[in-house]
Motif scaffolding. Structure first.
Motif, PDB file in Angstrom:
ATOM      1  N   VAL A   1      13.928   7.392  10.216  1.00 19.36           N
ATOM      2  CA  VAL A   1      13.946   7.699   8.783  1.00 19.36           C
ATOM      3  C   VAL A   1      13.172   6.635   8.018  1.00 19.36           C
ATOM      4  CG1 VAL A   1      15.423   8.032   6.757  1.00 19.36           C
ATOM      5  CG2 VAL A   1      16.151   8.907   8.994  1.00 19.36           C
ATOM      6  N   VAL A   2      13.453   5.357   8.327  1.00 12.64           N
ATOM      7  CA  VAL A   2      12.745   4.256   7.673  1.00 12.64           C
ATOM      8  C   VAL A   2      11.265   4.292   8.027  1.00 12.64           C
ATOM      9  CG1 VAL A   2      12.623   1.739   7.458  1.00 12.64           C
ATOM     10  CG2 VAL A   2      14.838   2.855   7.705  1.00 12.64           C
ATOM     11  N   ASP A   3      10.954   4.690   9.239  1.00 12.84           N
ATOM     12  CA  ASP A   3       9.581   4.672   9.726  1.00 12.84           C
ATOM     13  C   ASP A   3       8.723   5.733   9.046  1.00 12.84           C
ATOM     14  OD1 ASP A   3       7.472   3.824  11.229  1.00 12.84           O
ATOM     15  OD2 ASP A   3       8.073   4.834  13.070  1.00 12.84           O
ATOM     16  N   ARG A   4       9.315   6.910   8.734  1.00 12.96           N
ATOM     17  CA  ARG A   4       8.482   8.034   8.303  1.00 12.96           C
ATOM     18  C   ARG A   4       8.821   8.606   6.931  1.00 12.96           C
ATOM     19  NH1 ARG A   4       5.439  11.171  12.105  1.00 12.96           N
ATOM     20  NH2 ARG A   4       5.238  10.073  14.082  1.00 12.96           N
ATOM     21  N   LEU A   5      10.015   8.341   6.403  1.00 11.57           N
ATOM     22  CA  LEU A   5      10.411   8.992   5.148  1.00 11.57           C
ATOM     23  C   LEU A   5      10.134   8.094   3.955  1.00 11.57           C
ATOM     24  CD1 LEU A   5      11.840  11.512   3.950  1.00 11.57           C
ATOM     25  CD2 LEU A   5      13.974  10.196   4.043  1.00 11.57           C
ATOM     26  N   PRO A   6       9.293   8.522   2.997  1.00 12.00           N
ATOM     27  CA  PRO A   6       9.054   7.713   1.791  1.00 12.00           C
ATOM     28  C   PRO A   6      10.205   7.872   0.801  1.00 12.00           C
ATOM     29  CG  PRO A   6       7.695   9.704   1.740  1.00 12.00           C
ATOM     30  CD  PRO A   6       8.432   9.716   3.053  1.00 12.00           C
ATOM     31  N   LEU A   7      10.592   6.774   0.143  1.00 13.49           N
ATOM     32  CA  LEU A   7      11.637   6.841  -0.882  1.00 13.49           C
ATOM     33  C   LEU A   7      11.071   7.488  -2.142  1.00 13.49           C
ATOM     34  CD1 LEU A   7      13.248   3.316  -0.394  1.00 13.49           C
ATOM     35  CD2 LEU A   7      14.211   5.530   0.268  1.00 13.49           C
ATOM     36  N   PRO A   8      11.875   8.281  -2.853  1.00 13.97           N
ATOM     37  CA  PRO A   8      11.370   9.076  -3.986  1.00 13.97           C
ATOM     38  C   PRO A   8      10.667   8.267  -5.083  1.00 13.97           C
ATOM     39  CG  PRO A   8      13.578   9.781  -3.373  1.00 13.97           C
ATOM     40  CD  PRO A   8      13.290   8.540  -2.579  1.00 13.97           C
ATOM     41  N   VAL A   9      11.312   7.243  -5.640  1.00 14.20           N
ATOM     42  CA  VAL A   9      10.750   6.511  -6.774  1.00 14.20           C
ATOM     43  C   VAL A   9      10.060   5.230  -6.314  1.00 14.20           C
ATOM     44  CG1 VAL A   9      11.251   5.382  -8.966  1.00 14.20           C
ATOM     45  CG2 VAL A   9      12.484   7.472  -8.326  1.00 14.20           C
ATOM     46  N   LEU A  10      10.804   4.392  -5.562  1.00 15.09           N
ATOM     47  CA  LEU A  10      10.223   3.137  -5.084  1.00 15.09           C
ATOM     48  C   LEU A  10       9.008   3.383  -4.198  1.00 15.09           C
ATOM     49  CD1 LEU A  10      13.338   0.933  -4.190  1.00 15.09           C
ATOM     50  CD2 LEU A  10      11.710   0.594  -6.057  1.00 15.09           C
ATOM     51  N   GLY A  11       9.029   4.488  -3.445  1.00 14.53           N
ATOM     52  CA  GLY A  11       7.916   4.791  -2.558  1.00 14.53           C
ATOM     53  C   GLY A  11       6.625   5.012  -3.323  1.00 14.53           C
ATOM     54  N   ARG A  12       6.702   5.647  -4.485  1.00 21.42           N
ATOM     55  CA  ARG A  12       5.498   5.874  -5.291  1.00 21.42           C
ATOM     56  C   ARG A  12       5.007   4.574  -5.927  1.00 21.42           C
ATOM     57  NH1 ARG A  12       8.380  10.535  -6.842  1.00 21.42           N
ATOM     58  NH2 ARG A  12       9.030   9.530  -8.793  1.00 21.42           N
ATOM     59  N   LEU A  13       5.945   3.679  -6.249  1.00 23.22           N
ATOM     60  CA  LEU A  13       5.573   2.429  -6.910  1.00 23.22           C
ATOM     61  C   LEU A  13       5.069   1.369  -5.925  1.00 23.22           C
ATOM     62  CD1 LEU A  13       8.549   2.104  -9.426  1.00 23.22           C
ATOM     63  CD2 LEU A  13       6.214   2.845  -9.940  1.00 23.22           C
ATOM     64  N   LEU A  14       5.709   1.271  -4.769  1.00 24.48           N
ATOM     65  CA  LEU A  14       5.421   0.179  -3.843  1.00 24.48           C
ATOM     66  C   LEU A  14       4.781   0.623  -2.532  1.00 24.48           C
ATOM     67  CD1 LEU A  14       8.772  -1.823  -4.222  1.00 24.48           C
ATOM     68  CD2 LEU A  14       6.588  -2.293  -5.350  1.00 24.48           C
ATOM     69  N   GLY A  15       4.921   1.884  -2.179  1.00 26.93           N
ATOM     70  CA  GLY A  15       4.498   2.328  -0.858  1.00 26.93           C
ATOM     71  C   GLY A  15       5.702   2.411   0.070  1.00 26.93           C
ATOM     72  N   ARG A  16       5.516   3.093   1.189  1.00 24.17           N
ATOM     73  CA  ARG A  16       6.644   3.401   2.066  1.00 24.17           C
ATOM     74  C   ARG A  16       7.299   2.149   2.641  1.00 24.17           C
ATOM     75  NH1 ARG A  16       5.703   6.383   7.286  1.00 24.17           N
ATOM     76  NH2 ARG A  16       3.607   6.517   6.441  1.00 24.17           N
ATOM     77  N   ARG A  17       6.517   1.214   3.185  1.00 23.21           N
ATOM     78  CA  ARG A  17       7.097   0.043   3.854  1.00 23.21           C
ATOM     79  C   ARG A  17       7.769  -0.896   2.864  1.00 23.21           C
ATOM     80  NH1 ARG A  17       7.281   2.866   8.210  1.00 23.21           N
ATOM     81  NH2 ARG A  17       5.303   3.136   9.296  1.00 23.21           N
ATOM     82  N   ARG A  18       7.087  -1.244   1.801  1.00 22.54           N
ATOM     83  CA  ARG A  18       7.639  -2.203   0.840  1.00 22.54           C
ATOM     84  C   ARG A  18       8.854  -1.628   0.108  1.00 22.54           C
ATOM     85  NH1 ARG A  18       3.876  -4.583  -3.277  1.00 22.54           N
ATOM     86  NH2 ARG A  18       3.130  -2.450  -3.535  1.00 22.54           N
ATOM     87  N   ALA A  19       8.844  -0.323  -0.127  1.00 21.91           N
ATOM     88  CA  ALA A  19       9.983   0.296  -0.811  1.00 21.91           C
ATOM     89  C   ALA A  19      11.258   0.144   0.002  1.00 21.91           C
ATOM     90  CB  ALA A  19       9.687   1.772  -1.079  1.00 21.91           C
ATOM     91  N   TRP A  20      11.154   0.413   1.320  1.00 28.09           N
ATOM     92  CA  TRP A  20      12.337   0.280   2.168  1.00 28.09           C
ATOM     93  C   TRP A  20      12.781  -1.177   2.268  1.00 28.09           C
ATOM     94  CZ3 TRP A  20      15.832   3.569   3.706  1.00 28.09           C
ATOM     95  CH2 TRP A  20      15.523   4.925   3.784  1.00 28.09           C
ATOM     96  N   MET A  21      11.830  -2.105   2.321  1.00 29.59           N
ATOM     97  CA  MET A  21      12.191  -3.523   2.368  1.00 29.59           C
ATOM     98  C   MET A  21      12.957  -3.931   1.120  1.00 29.59           C
ATOM     99  SD  MET A  21       9.090  -5.723   4.072  1.00 29.59           S
ATOM    100  CE  MET A  21       7.637  -4.697   3.942  1.00 29.59           C
ATOM    101  N   LEU A  22      12.461  -3.537  -0.056  1.00 29.23           N
ATOM    102  CA  LEU A  22      13.110  -3.932  -1.310  1.00 29.23           C
ATOM    103  C   LEU A  22      14.495  -3.308  -1.438  1.00 29.23           C
ATOM    104  CD1 LEU A  22      12.742  -5.570  -3.877  1.00 29.23           C
ATOM    105  CD2 LEU A  22      11.819  -3.514  -4.982  1.00 29.23           C
ATOM    106  N   LEU A  23      14.632  -2.033  -1.049  1.00 25.53           N
ATOM    107  CA  LEU A  23      15.942  -1.384  -1.108  1.00 25.53           C
ATOM    108  C   LEU A  23      16.936  -2.096  -0.192  1.00 25.53           C
ATOM    109  CD1 LEU A  23      17.708   0.974  -2.096  1.00 25.53           C
ATOM    110  CD2 LEU A  23      16.889   2.297  -0.116  1.00 25.53           C
TER     111      LEU A  23
END
Length: 504
Positions: free
Chosen positions: A83-105
């Motif tokens: 899930v972390v590897d492939r699923l982009p987060l709805p809001v943070l994913g658009r702002l930071l990108g997939r990897r950084r969004a999951w790290m910040l969350l």
């Protein structure tokens, strides 16, 4: 060779060394050190540092052992790694990108969990402390998956060595901070204040996430699998509604393909390899649960524990890691791996030796109780031990030299084992699925140890430290036998797709 040719060669050599060193000035390589710090900081706070806090609060060793099960979150992260590897987060994913969004969350969860632990009194609400510790471990494991993926995608393969080096440096500094640093702070203030400080240090990782760039590979990555057999299978599933077929394809690519790839490359030996991965660290993880309570029961102060086991211990671990790297270059992976498996089990006996130098009150009570039982039964052997019956227990410790020798043996072998084991795990992965496959291996390598370690406090409470450390040494025997098997099998056959020159 002429003098001018020699000068040209020397100049080229200097430029090559300069270019090699300049790689460490790249922003992403520098950022990797701070992400390594963010990754290493929470680990001890839900493991040995937490054990020391609970021990000082009078929590039973059996309960402390069960608390180590919190660390099993690191061992089951493979289940949500896709899930972390492939699923982009709805809001943070658009702002930071997939990897950084999951790290910040994940870092937000870390900070919240540590603050909650700091505000919880273990003597009043032990269950709440366990739940908050679980939140910290879950968030930390999630962060690790995202950081691993970022590290792999952020730079070219030629720079991965520098990324790994700075990551390890940051991780070790974090262990020093959450280990020795936490002990020093707690000795001068309190454990709750210490955990507040550690929560504030999570901000280091947050700032880093905001400063580093999202990998281009992450932005370009397709969320659907590219394997021909998966595409053909999805075409045959054309009768499914498009949303269902898309979700089904995502699951195939995220979960099934990495496993199919691994078993296709290694065949039936893959099962033995996974068994070895799961058992290699059983001996040191099981010992680690009771290490700090043992030091405290041996009447070492928090400052002594921090100075010897954390500061000195980290130095010995780094030395062992460097030694392991040299041995791998000289002899390949498997010979140092086998030697590490043997040393990891053997050095646990050093703790048994230390325990015998100044028996704790619990061990002496069990010893005296056993002698009285033998005398009651009329056992003639009890006569030999009668002079030792009711031996008074005097508080004290065997001295810092004994502790340093024990820690040296354990950490030197542990550092060497870490280099050999990480190199072996890396050799097993396919770069097409590095994040998910590595998450599988790193989950398996801690799961049995965390589970067995949960009973370590019960063993100490009922039998004492000397039998416990002997038992942890014996727990390393299966890994030794499997390492011998791997050494044999890898010398005679290799996966067809990927020669393992470094593994022989």
């Amino acid at each position: 060779m002429s003098t001018s040719e020699g000068l040209d060669t020397a100049g080229k050599g200097r430029r090559d060394w300069r270019a090699a060193l300049e790689v460490y000035a790249q922003p992403r390589v520098i950022g990797m050190a701070f992400l390594g710090f963010a990754s290493g900081l929470p680990f001890l706070l839900v493991f040995s540092t937490l054990s020391a806090w609970l021990a000082q609060e009078g929590v039973s060793k059996t309960t402390i052992g069960f608390f180590s099960w919190i660390g099993m979150m690191y061992s089951i992260k493979f289940f949500w790694a896709p899930v972390v590897d492939r699923l982009p987060l709805p809001v943070l994913g658009r702002l930071l990108g997939r990897r950084r969004a999951w790290m910040l969350l994940a870092q937000c969860g870390l900070m919240a969990g540590l603050i909650a632990m700091a505000t919880t009194d273990p003597t009043q609400n032990l269950a709440a402390l366990a739940w908050f510790g679980l939140l910290v471990a879950f968030s930390s494991a999630t962060q690790d998956v995202a950081i691993d993926a970022w590290r792999i995608e952020a730079v070219d393969e030629s720079i991965q060595g520098a990324m790994a080096a700075t990551y390890q440096a940051g991780y070790r500094i974090a262990l020093l901070t959450a280990g020795a640093g936490a002990f020093y702070i707690a000795s001068g203030t309190s454990w709750p204040f210490t955990y507040f400080v550690m929560a504030g240090l999570v901000g280091v990782g947050m700032v880093t996430v905001l400063l580093v760039a999202e990998p281009e590979a992450s932005a370009r990555a397709s969320l659907l699998p590219e394997e021909p057999w998966v595409k053909a299978h999805l075409q045959r599933c054309g009768f499914l509604p498009e949303p269902v077929r898309g979700a089904y394809g995502w699951v195939l690519g995220a979960v099934v393909c990495p496993l199919v790839d691994f078993f296709a490359r290694y065949g039936m030996p893959a099962i033995i390899i996974l068994l070895f991965v799961s058992l290699f660290r059983v001996t040191d993880i099981t010992l680690g649960v009771m290490a700090n309570p043992f030091y405290l029961d041996m009447h070492y102060s928090l400052n002594e524990i921090a100075s010897v086991t954390k500061l000195f211990g980290i130095a010995m671990t780094l030395g062992g890691a460097a030694l392991g790297g040299v041995l791998i270059v000289r002899y390949g992976i498997l010979k140092p791996l086998l030697a590490s498996a043997i040393l990891a089990a053997a050095t646990n006996l050093a703790f048994a030796w230390l325990a015998s130098q100044a028996p704790d009150a619990q061990s002496l009570l069990l010893f005296n109780t056993g002698l009285m039982d033998m005398a009651t039964r009329g056992d003639s052997a009890a006569f030999l031990w009668t002079p030792f019956l009711n031996t008074p227990w005097q508080p004290g410790n065997p001295g810092l030299l004994s502790l340093a020798l024990t820690v040296s043996a354990d950490n030197l072998s542990g550092g060497m084992a870490g280099s050999a084991f990480i190199a072996y795990l890396s050799s097993l992965t396919n770069t097409q699925y590095t994040a998910t496959q590595y998450a599988l291996f790193s989950s398996l390598m801690t799961l049995p140890g965390k589970y067995i370690g949960g009973y370590s406090g019960w063993v100490v409470d009922n039998f004492g430290y000397l039998p416990f450390f002997s038992y942890t040494a014996l727990a390393g025997v299966p890994a030794i036998l499997l390492a011998v098997w791997l050494f044999y099998i890898h010398r005679h056959e290799q996966p067809a797709h990927k020669p393992q020159e470094s593994a022989s």
